[in-house]
Design an enzyme around this catalytic site. Structure first.
Site, short mmCIF file in Angstrom:
data_model
loop_
_atom_site.label_atom_id
_atom_site.label_comp_id
_atom_site.label_asym_id
_atom_site.label_seq_id
_atom_site.Cartn_x
_atom_site.Cartn_y
_atom_site.Cartn_z
CB THR A 71 -0.94 -0.01 1.23
OG1 THR A 71 -1.79 -1.15 1.13
CG2 THR A 71 -1.78 1.26 1.32
CG ASN A 150 -6.49 -8.29 -5.43
OD1 ASN A 150 -6.48 -7.55 -6.41
ND2 ASN A 150 -7.27 -8.07 -4.40
CD GLN A 180 -2.12 -11.47 -4.43
OE1 GLN A 180 -1.61 -12.59 -4.38
NE2 GLN A 180 -2.62 -10.89 -3.35
CB SER A 200 3.20 -6.98 -0.18
OG SER A 200 2.84 -7.05 1.18
CG HIS A 202 1.56 -9.20 4.41
ND1 HIS A 202 0.29 -9.70 4.37
CD2 HIS A 202 1.50 -7.97 3.87
CE1 HIS A 202 -0.51 -8.79 3.82
NE2 HIS A 202 0.21 -7.73 3.51
CB THR A 238 13.29 4.43 12.27
OG1 THR A 238 13.80 5.67 12.77
CG2 THR A 238 14.22 3.29 12.64
CB CYS A 324 -20.40 -9.21 -0.71
SG CYS A 324 -19.76 -10.54 0.30
N1 PMP Z 1 -2.03 -4.81 -4.24
C1 PMP Z 1 -2.56 -6.04 -4.36
C2 PMP Z 1 -2.82 -6.60 -5.73
C3 PMP Z 1 -2.88 -6.78 -3.22
O1 PMP Z 1 -3.40 -8.02 -3.35
C4 PMP Z 1 -2.60 -6.22 -1.94
C5 PMP Z 1 -2.93 -6.98 -0.67
N2 PMP Z 1 -4.25 -7.43 -0.58
C6 PMP Z 1 -2.02 -4.95 -1.87
C7 PMP Z 1 -1.76 -4.27 -3.05
C8 PMP Z 1 -1.71 -4.29 -0.56
O2 PMP Z 1 -0.58 -4.89 0.07
P1 PMP Z 1 -0.19 -4.59 1.57
O3 PMP Z 1 -1.08 -5.43 2.42
O4 PMP Z 1 1.26 -5.02 1.67
O5 PMP Z 1 -0.35 -3.14 1.82
#
Ligand code: PMP
Length: 380
Positions: A71, A150, A180, A200, A202, A238, A324
Site C-alpha cells: 500500500t 488479486n 500477486q 509486499s 507478507h 526509521t 461483497c
Molecule cells: N495490491 C494487491 C494486488 C494486493 O493483493 C494487496 C494486498 N491485498 C495490496 C496491493 C496491498 O498490500 P499490503 O497489504 O502489503 O499493503
C-alpha cells in the site's frame, strides 16, 4: 483441523523469516541510521533484503526501496511519479480491476483535475494490449497496472503493454503493482522497461509491515512524506528492521525453492479444479491460464459470507475477497463481467507453498457438505 486457504490475504511467516525477525529485535536492534557498529549491523540487514529482492528482479539492489508494505509502495509510486511530472501532462491510465491501494490514488488524482482513463477487460474477461495502447497519448504521465488480479488470478498483459507503450512514449512512467505476481511469474523491470514495481513481504511468507518498491535508476519520484531522509527520502522514517529482516529471509527462501513452490500451487489448483468440476452447482470464476495460487469459485444461490462462515465452522478459512464489501457487489468482479449471482456467491481460495493434497480434499468435502446443507436451506 484448521485449513488456511486465504494466502492471497496473507501467508504464514516461514521459520527462516521468523528467526531473522527475532534476531533483528533482540540482537541487531540498532537504528540503521546510527553511525556506530549497532547501526551498521542494522543497515547490513536492510542491504541484505535489498539484495534478496534485487536477485529476484534481476536488478541492482540500489533500486530497491524498503517500505511498510505494498500500500505504501503504491502510494509512493503513483503520487510520487505524478508529482514529479506535474508539468508534463494531466492524463493518467490505469485499469478497472486494481486493488484499492492503487484505485483510490486514481480517485484522488481525478478529484485533483487529472483525466483518468481506466482500461477494463473485454466481454471475455481478458485484457488486450491494444486497449492500453489506445488509452495512452502524449499527455499521459503515468500508466499503472497490476501484474495479477488479486480476486481472480487473471494475469494482465503487462509483458506486451509495457514495451509497446514505452516505445511510443519513452517519458511516460510505468508502474506495476506486482503483489500477486512477484516471484510467481518471471519478471525483470529492466528487461521490460518498467519504472516502478511494488511488492509486499507478507504475501510471500514474510512478516506484515514490510514491502518494497523498485524505482528505475534516474527516475524522479517526489516524496509523499517528509522526514529524516531514510530510503533516499523516498520513504522517510526509521525502517521496520525486524519485518524487513524477515522479508529478506523469506525472499531468499522463495528464490531457493521457487520451482517446488510453483509446482505445489499448480498441483493444488489442478486438484481442486478437478474436484469442483464434479460438484453440481459450483462454477469456477478464475481463468484456466490464471496465476495458479488463486482459484475463485461460486455456488450461485449461497451468498459468499454465508458460505465463508459455514466453512469457518468446519475449520476452513477462505475469502469472499472484496466480493461483497459492505453489501455492495465487488466492482472488480463486475468489471470482469461476471453475472451478479456469481459475484454474490464468489469465494476466493488461495494456496500456500505448504498446502497439502489432503487439505484440498478436506476443503472439497466441507464445501460439498455445506453446499448440500445451505442449498437445502436456501431452497426450503
Ligand atoms: N495490491 C494487491 C494486488 C494486493 O493483493 C494487496 C494486498 N491485498 C495490496 C496491493 C496491498 O498490500 P499490503 O497489504 O502489503 O499493503
Amino acid at each position: 483441523m484448521e485449513i488456511y486457504l486465504d494466502n492471497c490475504a496473507t501467508t504464514k511467516v516461514c521459520p527462516e523469516a521468523a528467526e531473522a525477525a527475532v534476531k533483528a529485535m533482540v540482537e541487531d536492534y540498532g537504528n540503521p541510521s546510527s553511525l556506530h557498529r549497532m547501526g551498521l549491523n542494522a543497515e547490513r540487514i536492510l542491504t541484505g533484503t535489498r539484495k534478496a529482492a534485487a536477485a529476484l528482479l534481476s536488478c541492482d539492489y540500489s533500486c530497491i526501496y524498503l517500505t511498510g508494505g505494498a500500500t505504501d509502495s503504491n502510494n509512493i509510486a503513483i503520487q510520487g511519479a505524478v508529482r514529479a511530472r506535474a508539468r508534463m501532462g494531466k492524463t493518467v491510465v490505469t485499469t478497472t480491476v486494481e486493488h484499492p491501494s492503487v484505485a483510490e490514488n486514481f480517485t484522488v488524482l481525478e478529484k485533483a483535475g487529472y483525466t483518468v482513463k481506466r482500461v477494463g477487460p473485454r466481454a471475455d474477461g481478458r485484457f488486450y494490449a491494444e486497449d492500453f495502447l489506445d488509452a495512452v497519448d502524449g499527455d499521459t504521465v503515468l500508466l499503472s497496472m497490476m501484474m495479477v488480479n488479486n480476486e481472480l488470478g487473471t494475469v494482465l498483459p503487462y509483458d506486451k503493454v509495457v514495451p509497446a507503450v514505452k516505445k511510443r512514449f519513452p517519458d511516460l512512467a510505468v508502474h506495476i503493482d506486482g503483489v500477486q505476481g512477484f516471484t510467481k511469474l518471471p519478471f525483470s523491470p529492466e528487461r521490460l522497461g518498467v519504472d516502478l514495481f511494488s511488492f509486499s513481504g507478507h504475501k510471500l511468507y514474510g512478516p506484515k509491515g514490510a514491502g518494497g518498491l523498485y524505482i528505475r535508476k534516474g527516475l524522479r519520484v517526489l516524496p509523499v512524506e517528509y522526514g529524516g531522509g531514510q530510503e533516499k527520502a523516498v520513504r522517510p522514517g526509521t525502517e521496520a528492521v525486524p519485518a524487513i529482516a524477515g522479508m529478506g529471509a523469506a525472499l531468499k527462501m522463495v528464490r531457493e525453492n521457487r520451482a517446488a513452490i510453483m509446482q505445489n500451487y499448480r498441483e493444488r489448483n489442478a486438484q481442486l479444479r478437478a474436484l469442483l468440476k464434479e460438484m453440481p452447482g459450483v462454477v469456477i470464476n478464475s481463468p484456466e491460464d490464471g496465476c495458479p495460487h488463486i482459484l475463485n469459485l461460486s455456488v450461485p444461490g449461497i451468498p459468499s459470507e454465508v458460505m465463508l462462515h459455514a466453512l469457518e465452522e468446519k475449520g476452513v478459512y477462505v475469502s469472499s475477497g472484496s466480493a461483497c464489501s459492505k453489501g455492495a457487489l465487488s466492482g472488480v468482479l463486475q468489471a470482469f463481467h461476471l453475472p451478479a449471482e456469481r459475484i454474490r456467491s464468489a469465494l476466493r481460495v488461495s494456496f500456500s507453498k505448504d498446502t497439502a493434497a489432503e487439505e484440498i480434499d478436506a476443503f472439497a468435502a466441507a464445501l460439498r457438505e455445506v453446499t448440500g446443507h445451505l442449498g437445502a436451506v436456501v431452497k426450503g
